[in-house]
Design a protein around this motif. Structure first.
Motif, PDB file in Angstrom:
ATOM      1  N   LEU A  49       0.821  -1.218   0.000  1.00 47.56           N
ATOM      2  CA  LEU A  49       0.000   0.000   0.000  1.00 47.56           C
ATOM      3  C   LEU A  49       0.856   1.270   0.000  1.00 47.56           C
ATOM      4  O   LEU A  49       0.613   2.176  -0.803  1.00 47.56           O
ATOM      5  CB  LEU A  49      -0.918  -0.022   1.237  1.00 47.56           C
ATOM      6  N   ILE A  50       1.862   1.344   0.875  1.00 53.68           N
ATOM      7  CA  ILE A  50       2.633   2.597   0.968  1.00 53.68           C
ATOM      8  C   ILE A  50       3.398   2.885  -0.315  1.00 53.68           C
ATOM      9  O   ILE A  50       3.628   4.040  -0.651  1.00 53.68           O
ATOM     10  CB  ILE A  50       3.582   2.653   2.199  1.00 53.68           C
ATOM     11  N   ARG A  51       3.749   1.846  -1.050  1.00 54.26           N
ATOM     12  CA  ARG A  51       4.492   2.080  -2.299  1.00 54.26           C
ATOM     13  C   ARG A  51       3.596   2.586  -3.424  1.00 54.26           C
ATOM     14  O   ARG A  51       4.079   2.977  -4.480  1.00 54.26           O
ATOM     15  CB  ARG A  51       5.239   0.813  -2.705  1.00 54.26           C
ATOM     16  N   GLN A  52       2.283   2.548  -3.201  1.00 50.83           N
ATOM     17  CA  GLN A  52       1.348   3.074  -4.207  1.00 50.83           C
ATOM     18  C   GLN A  52       0.826   4.456  -3.844  1.00 50.83           C
ATOM     19  O   GLN A  52       0.027   5.035  -4.575  1.00 50.83           O
ATOM     20  CB  GLN A  52       0.135   2.132  -4.344  1.00 50.83           C
ATOM     21  N   LEU A  53       1.231   4.982  -2.687  1.00 54.59           N
ATOM     22  CA  LEU A  53       0.736   6.297  -2.270  1.00 54.59           C
ATOM     23  C   LEU A  53       1.525   7.395  -2.968  1.00 54.59           C
ATOM     24  O   LEU A  53       2.725   7.250  -3.193  1.00 54.59           O
ATOM     25  CB  LEU A  53       0.869   6.458  -0.749  1.00 54.59           C
ATOM     26  N   SER A  54       0.844   8.507  -3.278  1.00 49.63           N
ATOM     27  CA  SER A  54       1.551   9.606  -3.939  1.00 49.63           C
ATOM     28  C   SER A  54       1.717  10.795  -3.003  1.00 49.63           C
ATOM     29  O   SER A  54       1.986  11.904  -3.440  1.00 49.63           O
ATOM     30  CB  SER A  54       0.796  10.007  -5.205  1.00 49.63           C
ATOM     31  N   ILE A  55       1.527  10.584  -1.697  1.00 49.76           N
ATOM     32  CA  ILE A  55       1.699  11.664  -0.712  1.00 49.76           C
ATOM     33  C   ILE A  55       2.756  11.224   0.311  1.00 49.76           C
ATOM     34  O   ILE A  55       2.956  10.028   0.506  1.00 49.76           O
ATOM     35  CB  ILE A  55       0.368  11.962   0.035  1.00 49.76           C
ATOM     36  N   PRO A  56       3.410  12.197   0.986  1.00 47.02           N
ATOM     37  CA  PRO A  56       4.373  11.800   2.024  1.00 47.02           C
ATOM     38  C   PRO A  56       3.627  11.286   3.257  1.00 47.02           C
ATOM     39  O   PRO A  56       2.612  11.881   3.660  1.00 47.02           O
ATOM     40  CB  PRO A  56       5.120  13.099   2.342  1.00 47.02           C
TER      41      PRO A  56
END
Ligand code: IMP
Ligand code: MG
Length: 172
Positions: A49-56
């Motif tokens: 999941l975190i590798r698909q997020l576009s926010i910090p």
């Protein structure tokens, strides 16, 4: 003989995880989000999941268990690791493998509110409905099932099967 009935393939998981990640990236744009993975079940889902997020985002973990080596909840929640990051006035997103009765999550939502979080939401790989006992709100779910005991992609039965790359309904 145990039977493994496929529930989510790799392709299903990829598609759902990126869909949920997109919603989270939109909803938390310009906010300070802390993702809290619930160990052990959520470790694979969280890492995808975190590798698909576009926010910090910041990431932390909590280790909680309510199960013995059986397929039904013991009802007791054991906390063996708390978060290290200060969550006061921060937006918290709890990342779980599966919501069943909802007891673990209502306990955690309460815990983070008492610790002063600005907001607390829930993201789960699987939302399992039949045995829900609390009115906990699942904000993001990759997949919904009515019932059944699921394993794979982090989900275990007596600590086994977490390493399976896809999700199966385990028939004992
Ligand atoms: P709840 O407190 O009843 O919602 O239980 C949630 C926890 O029980 C999850 O984090 C899982 O660790 C475990 N659990 C519930 N259903 C399943 C399942 O179908 N497979 C594997 N673990 C499950
Ligand atoms: Mg769990």
């Amino acid at each position: 003989m145990s039977e493994f009935i496929p529930v989510l393939t790799k392709e299903d998981i990829d598609a759902q995880v990126s869909h949920v990640a997109q919603s989270i990236s939109i909803d938390y744009k310009d906010r300070e989000l802390i993702l809290i993975g619930i160990l052990k079940g959520a470790f694979i889902f969280l890492s995808d999941l975190i590798r698909q997020l576009s926010i910090p985002v910041k990431v932390d973990f909590m280790c909680v268990s309510s199960y013995g080596d059986s397929t039904s909840s013991s009802g007791r929640i054991k906390l063996s690791k708390d978060v290290d990051i200060d969550i006061k006035n921060k937006d918290v997103l709890i990342v779980e493998d599966i919501v069943d009765t909802g007891r673990t999550l209502s306990h955690l939502v309460e815990h983070f509110h008492s610790a002063g979080a600005a907001s607390v939401r829930i993201c789960t790989l699987i939302d399992k409905r039949e045995r829900r006992e609390t009115d906990v709100t699942v904000d993001y779910a990759c997949h919904t099932v009515e019932k059944g005991f699921l394993v794979g992609y982090g989900l275990d039965y007596a600590e086994f099967y977490r390493n399976l790359p896809e999700v199966y309904h385990l028939k004992l």
